[in-house]
Design a protein around this motif. Structure first.
Motif, PDB file in Angstrom:
ATOM      1  N   VAL A 219       0.807  -1.223   0.000  1.00  0.00           N
ATOM      2  CA  VAL A 219       0.000   0.000   0.000  1.00  0.00           C
ATOM      3  C   VAL A 219       0.841   1.275   0.000  1.00  0.00           C
ATOM      4  N   GLU A 220       2.153   1.148   0.103  1.00  0.00           N
ATOM      5  CA  GLU A 220       3.004   2.342   0.137  1.00  0.00           C
ATOM      6  C   GLU A 220       3.626   2.592  -1.229  1.00  0.00           C
ATOM      7  N   ARG A 221       4.692   3.364  -1.272  1.00  0.00           N
ATOM      8  CA  ARG A 221       5.393   3.671  -2.508  1.00  0.00           C
ATOM      9  C   ARG A 221       5.923   2.399  -3.162  1.00  0.00           C
ATOM     10  N   PRO A 222       5.961   2.342  -4.501  1.00  0.00           N
ATOM     11  CA  PRO A 222       6.417   1.126  -5.190  1.00  0.00           C
ATOM     12  C   PRO A 222       7.844   0.712  -4.841  1.00  0.00           C
ATOM     13  N   ASP A 223       8.673   1.668  -4.437  1.00  0.00           N
ATOM     14  CA  ASP A 223      10.068   1.320  -4.144  1.00  0.00           C
ATOM     15  C   ASP A 223      10.271   0.778  -2.726  1.00  0.00           C
ATOM     16  N   GLY A 224       9.201   0.683  -1.922  1.00  0.00           N
ATOM     17  CA  GLY A 224       9.301   0.109  -0.585  1.00  0.00           C
ATOM     18  C   GLY A 224       9.985   0.991   0.436  1.00  0.00           C
ATOM     19  N   PHE A 225       9.996   2.306   0.191  1.00  0.00           N
ATOM     20  CA  PHE A 225      10.716   3.225   1.077  1.00  0.00           C
ATOM     21  C   PHE A 225      10.230   3.122   2.519  1.00  0.00           C
ATOM     22  N   TRP A 226       8.921   3.169   2.723  1.00  0.00           N
ATOM     23  CA  TRP A 226       8.400   3.184   4.089  1.00  0.00           C
ATOM     24  C   TRP A 226       8.545   1.833   4.779  1.00  0.00           C
ATOM     25  N   THR A 227       8.586   0.764   4.015  1.00  0.00           N
ATOM     26  CA  THR A 227       8.864  -0.546   4.612  1.00  0.00           C
ATOM     27  C   THR A 227      10.280  -0.571   5.168  1.00  0.00           C
ATOM     28  N   GLY A 228      11.215   0.020   4.429  1.00  0.00           N
ATOM     29  CA  GLY A 228      12.587   0.124   4.923  1.00  0.00           C
ATOM     30  C   GLY A 228      12.676   0.971   6.168  1.00  0.00           C
ATOM     31  N   VAL A 229      11.985   2.109   6.176  1.00  0.00           N
ATOM     32  CA  VAL A 229      11.984   2.995   7.339  1.00  0.00           C
ATOM     33  C   VAL A 229      11.384   2.275   8.550  1.00  0.00           C
ATOM     34  N   ALA A 230      10.252   1.612   8.328  1.00  0.00           N
ATOM     35  CA  ALA A 230       9.590   0.901   9.433  1.00  0.00           C
ATOM     36  C   ALA A 230      10.466  -0.218   9.972  1.00  0.00           C
ATOM     37  N   SER A 231      11.200  -0.894   9.098  1.00  0.00           N
ATOM     38  CA  SER A 231      12.070  -1.980   9.529  1.00  0.00           C
ATOM     39  C   SER A 231      13.193  -1.461  10.414  1.00  0.00           C
ATOM     40  N   VAL A 232      13.811  -0.349  10.009  1.00  0.00           N
ATOM     41  CA  VAL A 232      14.890   0.233  10.810  1.00  0.00           C
ATOM     42  C   VAL A 232      14.357   0.736  12.150  1.00  0.00           C
ATOM     43  N   ALA A 233      13.226   1.433  12.106  1.00  0.00           N
ATOM     44  CA  ALA A 233      12.665   2.000  13.340  1.00  0.00           C
ATOM     45  C   ALA A 233      12.304   0.913  14.337  1.00  0.00           C
ATOM     46  N   THR A 234      11.683  -0.164  13.864  1.00  0.00           N
ATOM     47  CA  THR A 234      11.272  -1.223  14.793  1.00  0.00           C
ATOM     48  C   THR A 234      12.467  -2.055  15.257  1.00  0.00           C
ATOM     49  N   ALA A 235      13.486  -2.200  14.403  1.00  0.00           N
ATOM     50  CA  ALA A 235      14.698  -2.899  14.848  1.00  0.00           C
ATOM     51  C   ALA A 235      15.435  -2.082  15.903  1.00  0.00           C
ATOM     52  N   ALA A 236      15.430  -0.751  15.760  1.00  0.00           N
ATOM     53  CA  ALA A 236      16.045   0.105  16.773  1.00  0.00           C
ATOM     54  C   ALA A 236      15.276   0.000  18.090  1.00  0.00           C
ATOM     55  N   LEU A 237      13.954  -0.027  17.991  1.00  0.00           N
ATOM     56  CA  LEU A 237      13.133  -0.201  19.187  1.00  0.00           C
ATOM     57  C   LEU A 237      13.390  -1.566  19.818  1.00  0.00           C
ATOM     58  N   LEU A 238      13.571  -2.588  18.985  1.00  0.00           N
ATOM     59  CA  LEU A 238      13.855  -3.928  19.494  1.00  0.00           C
ATOM     60  C   LEU A 238      15.178  -3.965  20.246  1.00  0.00           C
ATOM     61  N   LEU A 239      16.157  -3.234  19.742  1.00  0.00           N
ATOM     62  CA  LEU A 239      17.451  -3.150  20.432  1.00  0.00           C
ATOM     63  C   LEU A 239      17.257  -2.641  21.854  1.00  0.00           C
ATOM     64  N   ALA A 240      16.414  -1.622  22.018  1.00  0.00           N
ATOM     65  CA  ALA A 240      16.161  -1.062  23.349  1.00  0.00           C
ATOM     66  C   ALA A 240      15.313  -2.001  24.205  1.00  0.00           C
ATOM     67  N   VAL A 241      14.232  -2.502  23.629  1.00  0.00           N
ATOM     68  CA  VAL A 241      13.330  -3.373  24.383  1.00  0.00           C
ATOM     69  C   VAL A 241      14.036  -4.666  24.784  1.00  0.00           C
TER      70      VAL A 241
END
Length: 311
Positions: A219-241
């Motif tokens: 449902v996002e941009r064809p190049d998957g930009f927001w999927t990449g952003v979401a992956s980094v953001a949640t992995a960073a959160l996982l590092l903390a959690v």
């Protein structure tokens, strides 16, 4: 006149093949790989909660009941998604879209397993909270997460709730109440699922779109930009959690260092995916997520559970 010898009736080769196919179809409905992963976290949750006096019989009863609920939920997931499955290449040969089973049969199978699993937990496990947690897991997975997959990309976040409850089932079976330690386990599993499933959704984005699934890459941009952003953001959160068990006093320095290293390593994979956004880097995130989860669970066992059992 001599009596004619009567040969024992045996199944013919075609009949045996049909039996094997039926068994394989029923087994596929239960999604055994996903169920086994969930049951591992149930066991970890139980051992951590029960330390230092685990009761193997209670653990086995918990695994049986939770396994039945998980299998029932998976079968009902097949039933609910049968039309979408018939439009996606990777699911075309499942029992329902493949025409080998009827919807009513799958529905009855799923409901029966789920109910039997919850009742089994109520009867066989000392603490009813384990059955309540298992029932909540099944309900959220079937009645909330599965329908949301066709409505909103936020389904992944919602689906992470039932996906993070299995260790809580184990913990409740051991203690009967939920403590900060159980919340830490839940939080780690909850956040872990986000980059894990974003990578899966990216790898199967074309198929999911064909089946009408509103996954983020669909449902996002064809190049998957927001999927990449979401992956980094949640992995960073996982590092903390992933460090919370140490700060809540549930684990020691070994876990803190190991979890931090695993978290940084996994975060680096998501950063690489966010930069390149192709199937190869997405698959790297998927594999990395499995290594991270196995590593963190092992660290919890080594750093928290073993000293309590051996000391």
């Amino acid at each position: 006149m001599p009596a004619t010898a009567t040969l024992p009736r045996t199944l013919t080769a075609p009949a045996m093949s049909e039996v094997r196919t039926r068994f394989a179809d029923y087994l596929e409905l239960t999604k055994p790989k996903i169920a086994m992963m969930a049951l591992v976290t149930v066991a970890v949750g139980y051992f951590l909660g029960a330390a230092p006096s685990a009761n193997i019989a209670v653990l086995l009863h918990t695994l049986i009941g939770a396994g039945l609920v998980a299998a029932g939920g998976s079968a009902l997931n097949h039933w609910l998604e049968r039309r979408a499955d018939s439009q996606m290449h990777r699911t075309l040969n499942r029992p329902l879209p493949g025409g080998r089973m009827r919807p009513a049969e799958v529905f009855s199978f799923g409901v029966t397993l789920a109910i039997v699993g919850v009742v089994y937990l109520l009867v066989a496990v000392p603490h009813s909270s384990a059955a309540i947690a298992a029932a909540a897991t099944g309900f959220l997975y079937v009645a909330v997460y599965t329908p949301l997959k066709r409505v909103t990309a936020w389904n992944t976040v919602v689906g992470a709730i039932p996906g993070a409850l299995p260790p809580v089932i184990g913990w409740c079976a051991a203690r009967g109440t939920i403590s900060a330690d159980a919340v830490c386990l839940f939080a780690i599993l909850f956040v872990w699922q986000l980059p894990h499933f974003y990578s899966i959704a990216f790898l199967h984005r074309t198929d999911y779109a064909r089946g009408g699934m509103k996954m983020l890459p669909c449902v996002e941009r064809p190049d998957g930009f927001w999927t990449g952003v979401a992956s980094v953001a949640t992995a960073a959160l996982l590092l903390a959690v992933g460090l919370t068990p140490f700060f809540f006093g549930s684990a020691r320095w070994l876990f803190l260092v190991g979890s931090a290293l695993l978290g940084v390593w996994f975060l680096a994979r998501t950063v690489r995916f966010a930069k390149l956004r192709n199937d190869r880097t997405a698959r790297s995130v998927l594999r990395g997520s499995l290594v991270y989860l196995a590593g963190v669970m092992a660290l919890l066992v080594i750093d928290w559970m073993l000293p309590r059992y051996l000391g």
